[in-house]
Design an enzyme around this catalytic site. Structure first.
Site, PDB file in Angstrom:
ATOM      1  N   ALA A  18      76.766  48.923  47.273  1.00  0.00           N
ATOM      2  CA  ALA A  18      75.765  48.463  46.198  1.00  0.00           C
ATOM      3  C   ALA A  18      74.759  47.481  46.960  1.00  0.00           C
ATOM      4  O   ALA A  18      73.296  47.896  46.853  1.00  0.00           O
ATOM      5  CB  ALA A  18      76.423  47.573  45.442  1.00  0.00           C
TER       6      ALA A  18
ATOM      7  N   GLY B 265      78.754  42.157  49.383  1.00  0.00           N
ATOM      8  CA  GLY B 265      77.613  41.788  49.919  1.00  0.00           C
ATOM      9  C   GLY B 265      77.251  42.293  51.281  1.00  0.00           C
ATOM     10  O   GLY B 265      77.990  43.362  51.638  1.00  0.00           O
TER      11      GLY B 265
ATOM     12  N   HIS C 288      86.003  48.453  48.754  1.00  0.00           N
ATOM     13  CA  HIS C 288      84.813  47.978  48.216  1.00  0.00           C
ATOM     14  C   HIS C 288      83.984  47.107  49.188  1.00  0.00           C
ATOM     15  O   HIS C 288      84.481  46.941  50.162  1.00  0.00           O
ATOM     16  CB  HIS C 288      85.318  46.926  47.075  1.00  0.00           C
ATOM     17  CG  HIS C 288      85.707  47.523  45.773  1.00  0.00           C
ATOM     18  ND1 HIS C 288      84.952  47.332  44.514  1.00  0.00           N
ATOM     19  CD2 HIS C 288      86.568  48.421  45.391  1.00  0.00           C
ATOM     20  CE1 HIS C 288      85.630  47.980  43.739  1.00  0.00           C
ATOM     21  NE2 HIS C 288      86.376  48.660  44.070  1.00  0.00           N
ATOM     22  N   GLY C 289      82.644  47.001  48.947  1.00  0.00           N
ATOM     23  CA  GLY C 289      81.949  46.291  49.796  1.00  0.00           C
ATOM     24  C   GLY C 289      81.545  46.963  51.432  1.00  0.00           C
ATOM     25  O   GLY C 289      81.649  46.841  52.194  1.00  0.00           O
TER      26      GLY C 289
ATOM     27  N   ASP D 231      82.181  49.981  36.942  1.00  0.00           N
ATOM     28  CA  ASP D 231      82.422  49.178  38.197  1.00  0.00           C
ATOM     29  C   ASP D 231      82.981  47.636  37.701  1.00  0.00           C
ATOM     30  O   ASP D 231      82.063  47.129  36.956  1.00  0.00           O
ATOM     31  CB  ASP D 231      81.177  49.062  39.290  1.00  0.00           C
ATOM     32  CG  ASP D 231      81.754  48.407  40.428  1.00  0.00           C
ATOM     33  OD1 ASP D 231      82.844  48.655  40.835  1.00  0.00           O
ATOM     34  OD2 ASP D 231      80.527  48.089  41.178  1.00  0.00           O
ATOM     35  N   HIS D 232      83.966  47.368  38.181  1.00  0.00           N
ATOM     36  CA  HIS D 232      84.236  45.630  38.007  1.00  0.00           C
ATOM     37  C   HIS D 232      84.117  45.069  36.755  1.00  0.00           C
ATOM     38  O   HIS D 232      83.416  44.183  36.605  1.00  0.00           O
ATOM     39  CB  HIS D 232      83.589  44.860  39.094  1.00  0.00           C
ATOM     40  CG  HIS D 232      83.812  44.886  40.498  1.00  0.00           C
ATOM     41  ND1 HIS D 232      85.025  44.391  40.784  1.00  0.00           N
ATOM     42  CD2 HIS D 232      83.397  45.515  41.509  1.00  0.00           C
ATOM     43  CE1 HIS D 232      85.107  44.638  42.293  1.00  0.00           C
ATOM     44  NE2 HIS D 232      84.162  45.248  42.576  1.00  0.00           N
TER      45      HIS D 232
ATOM     46  N   ASN E 119      82.841  52.072  47.757  1.00  0.00           N
ATOM     47  CA  ASN E 119      81.590  51.765  47.101  1.00  0.00           C
ATOM     48  C   ASN E 119      80.360  50.836  47.806  1.00  0.00           C
ATOM     49  O   ASN E 119      80.616  50.137  48.795  1.00  0.00           O
ATOM     50  CB  ASN E 119      82.247  50.296  46.122  1.00  0.00           C
ATOM     51  CG  ASN E 119      83.219  50.732  45.063  1.00  0.00           C
ATOM     52  OD1 ASN E 119      83.555  52.009  45.275  1.00  0.00           O
ATOM     53  ND2 ASN E 119      83.288  49.929  43.963  1.00  0.00           N
TER      54      ASN E 119
HETATM   55 ZN   LIG Z   1      83.474  45.923  44.412  1.00  0.00          ZN
END
Ligand SMILES: [Zn+2]
Length: 295
Positions: free
Chosen positions: A240, A189, A216-217, A90-91, A238
């Site tokens: 997290a 976030g 993402h996010g 990832d990233h 994604n």
């Molecule tokens: Zn990301």
């Protein structure tokens, strides 16, 4: 074999998984792990729900586990899974990290050069695609910058950071990436206010390129917005921040309940269960649960 996912206990890349998701209009969750038990939590949730799964590790987690151990841990989890498991970097912001991970056996990587100029992003992404192709590794890249929710420039969508559909078409054509992360008002976030995804932009990107699209996010995105994004063509989401929050909350609770006598492993057992519950919830929300019917 069209639309038929396979599982043989080996780690696989993104392409087959995203192809099936695209065809059947669901999305793959991609979940960050940082150690053996969070890797197991991701895979155990996938097994229980008969869901294919993408497990990811990136620059925020690699300092804890290390690149080689990440591959070993993922391989060991996948062996027991009974469902297809992708290991994805990832990233990565730098070529060197991608090269190290490709060398170590990652079947899938992301290069994030989205903060660079369009031409520099193409140049670095192309370099990564070249070393990845040589080893049969899949590549995700990003165009338009997905920022953090505490980055006021990005939240709510600043036009200069959102993905341009015309550039997306040119980028995918010139780099040959296997998946493209887009910026359509999403952010990393936990959202401090309701995100408003730009669906017209997403549709225009979908019309401009056939590359699988990544959001993402995912954490905190309202369900109806997720469903609409999937309907238009997002096939990887994604997650997290929600995992991190669930894990830490469980540890804090276990410590508080133990009045100074909590055994550390017990706190982590509870954290692992909380982590797995978030993964399972996302597999249900994204529609990947129950998609693996093979053996
Ligand atoms: Zn990301």
């Amino acid at each position: 074999m069209r639309g038929k996912l396979m599982s043989n206990g080996e780690l696989i890349g993104l392409t087959e998984l995203l192809k099936d998701a695209c065809e059947k209009r669901y999305a793959m969750g991609a979940f960050n792990f940082c150690n053996a038990e969070t890797a197991q939590a991701v895979v155990e949730a996938a097994s229980a729900l008969r869901s294919p799964v993408i497990m990811m590790i990136g620059p925020m987690e690699i300092p804890l586990l290390g690149v080689r151990a990440a591959v070993d841990v993922a391989k060991s989890a996948a062996r027991e899974a009974g469902v297809p498991v992708c290991l994805h970097l990832d990233h990565a912001y730098e070529y060197e990290l991608v090269a190290e991970c490709v060398e170590a056996g990652f079947p899938s990587v992301m290069i994030d050069a989205s903060r660079m100029t369009f031409e520099d992003n193409i140049r670095l992404t192309t370099r990564v695609v070249e070393i990845a192709r040589a080893k049969g590794v899949d590549v995700e890249a990003e165009l338009g910058a997905v920022g953090r929710v505490d980055d006021s420039v990005v939240e709510g969508g600043n036009a200069t950071s959102l993905t341009s559909p015309a550039e997306a078409a040119e980028f995918c054509e010139r780099t040959g990436v296997d998946a493209l992360a887009v910026a359509i008002g999403n952010a990393h976030g936990v959202y401090t206010r309701r995100p408003e995804l730009d669906f017209d932009r997403l549709q225009a990107i979908r019309d401009a390129t056939s590359a699988p699209l990544v959001l993402h996010g995912g954490s905190g995105t309202p369900l109806e917005q997720l469903r609409r994004a999937i309907e238009i063509g997002v096939s990887k989401v994604n997650v997290a921040s929600e995992l991190s929050r669930a894990y830490l909350t469980a540890v804090e609770k276990a410590v508080a309940n133990g009045n100074g006598k909590t055994w550390y492993a017990q706190a982590l057992i509870e954290a692992k269960a909380a982590f797995a519950a978030v993964v399972a919830d996302w597999m249900n929300k994204l529609g990947s649960a129950g998609r693996f019917l093979g053996s």
